[in-house]
Design an enzyme around this catalytic site. Structure first.
Site, mmCIF file in Angstrom:
data_model
loop_
_atom_site.group_PDB
_atom_site.id
_atom_site.type_symbol
_atom_site.label_atom_id
_atom_site.label_comp_id
_atom_site.label_asym_id
_atom_site.label_seq_id
_atom_site.Cartn_x
_atom_site.Cartn_y
_atom_site.Cartn_z
ATOM 1 N N GLU A 56 21.102 18.928 14.405
ATOM 2 C CA GLU A 56 21.679 18.853 13.161
ATOM 3 C C GLU A 56 22.011 17.553 12.725
ATOM 4 O O GLU A 56 21.821 16.998 11.754
ATOM 5 C CB GLU A 56 22.964 19.928 12.877
ATOM 6 C CG GLU A 56 22.690 21.371 12.843
ATOM 7 C CD GLU A 56 23.167 21.707 14.671
ATOM 8 O OE1 GLU A 56 22.687 21.091 15.376
ATOM 9 O OE2 GLU A 56 23.719 22.556 14.719
ATOM 10 N N CYS A 90 28.825 18.996 14.628
ATOM 11 C CA CYS A 90 27.917 19.066 13.400
ATOM 12 C C CYS A 90 28.479 19.365 12.019
ATOM 13 O O CYS A 90 27.978 18.721 11.046
ATOM 14 C CB CYS A 90 26.735 19.615 13.997
ATOM 15 S SG CYS A 90 25.851 18.687 15.234
HETATM 16 N N1 THU Z 1 23.020 21.905 20.340
HETATM 17 C C1 THU Z 1 22.526 21.569 19.100
HETATM 18 O O1 THU Z 1 21.544 21.023 18.955
HETATM 19 N N2 THU Z 1 23.195 22.171 17.939
HETATM 20 C C2 THU Z 1 24.580 22.646 17.945
HETATM 21 O O2 THU Z 1 25.271 22.983 16.926
HETATM 22 C C3 THU Z 1 24.982 23.167 19.321
HETATM 23 C C4 THU Z 1 24.247 22.863 20.543
HETATM 24 C C5 THU Z 1 22.400 21.765 21.489
HETATM 25 C C6 THU Z 1 22.916 20.373 22.351
HETATM 26 C C7 THU Z 1 22.384 20.796 23.666
HETATM 27 O O3 THU Z 1 20.892 19.938 23.627
HETATM 28 C C8 THU Z 1 22.037 22.209 23.768
HETATM 29 O O4 THU Z 1 22.307 22.657 22.457
HETATM 30 C C9 THU Z 1 23.237 22.921 24.511
HETATM 31 O O5 THU Z 1 24.358 22.802 24.116
#
Ligand code: THU
Length: 132
Positions: A56, A90
């Site tokens: 995000e 986010c």
């Molecule tokens: N992650 C995201 O990309 N967006 C979120 O809102 C939650 C978590 C990713 C970060 C990390 O690369 C993986 O998910 C595990 O936490």
């Protein structure tokens, strides 16, 4: 295609670019801005775990750095196919640029689509007017 469908599809496209050697949990996001542009992003991890950035925020920094500071909607998907609820950081980060009636689009492979007003996802949002 509806706005929701095209954003979900763009989020899925960007999810393929996720760099997740540590979690193997891939996330894709797509943001629609008020000038009609769509910015996609994916999560990008790092061997220094805390340096990872979520999908995000990748999409949001791409939009803002291209001059698009007014978001109308964001779609988020993840590789498990369940609802990819954005993390708290986010929600706060994206909320800075989201229209007050902006939308959050999610999808679950069994439950189907979920479209909610973005700010329903972050009650008691911290706004800059609190900074004095
Ligand atoms: N992650 C995201 O990309 N967006 C979120 O809102 C939650 C978590 C990713 C970060 C990390 O690369 C993986 O998910 C595990 O936490």
């Amino acid at each position: 295609m509806t706005e929701r469908e095209s954003l979900i599809s763009k989020a899925k496209e960007y999810m393929k670019n996720a760099y997740t050697p540590y979690s193997k949990f891939n996330v894709g996001a797509a943001i629609l801005t008020d000038d009609g542009r769509i910015f996609g992003g994916c999560n990008i991890e790092n061997s220094s775990y805390g340096a990872a950035i979520c999908a995000e925020r990748t999409a949001a920094v791409k939009a803002v750095s291209e001059g698009a500071k007014h978001f109308k909607a964001i779609a988020v998907v993840c590789s498990t196919g369940e609802y990819a609820y954005p993390c708290g950081i986010c929600r706060q980060f994206v909320g800075e640029f989201m229209d007050k009636d902006g939308m959050l689009y999610l999808e679950d492979k069994e439950e189907g689509e979920l479209s909610i007003p973005f700010f329903d996802s972050i009650p008691y949002f911290f706004t800059g007017d609190r900074i004095k």
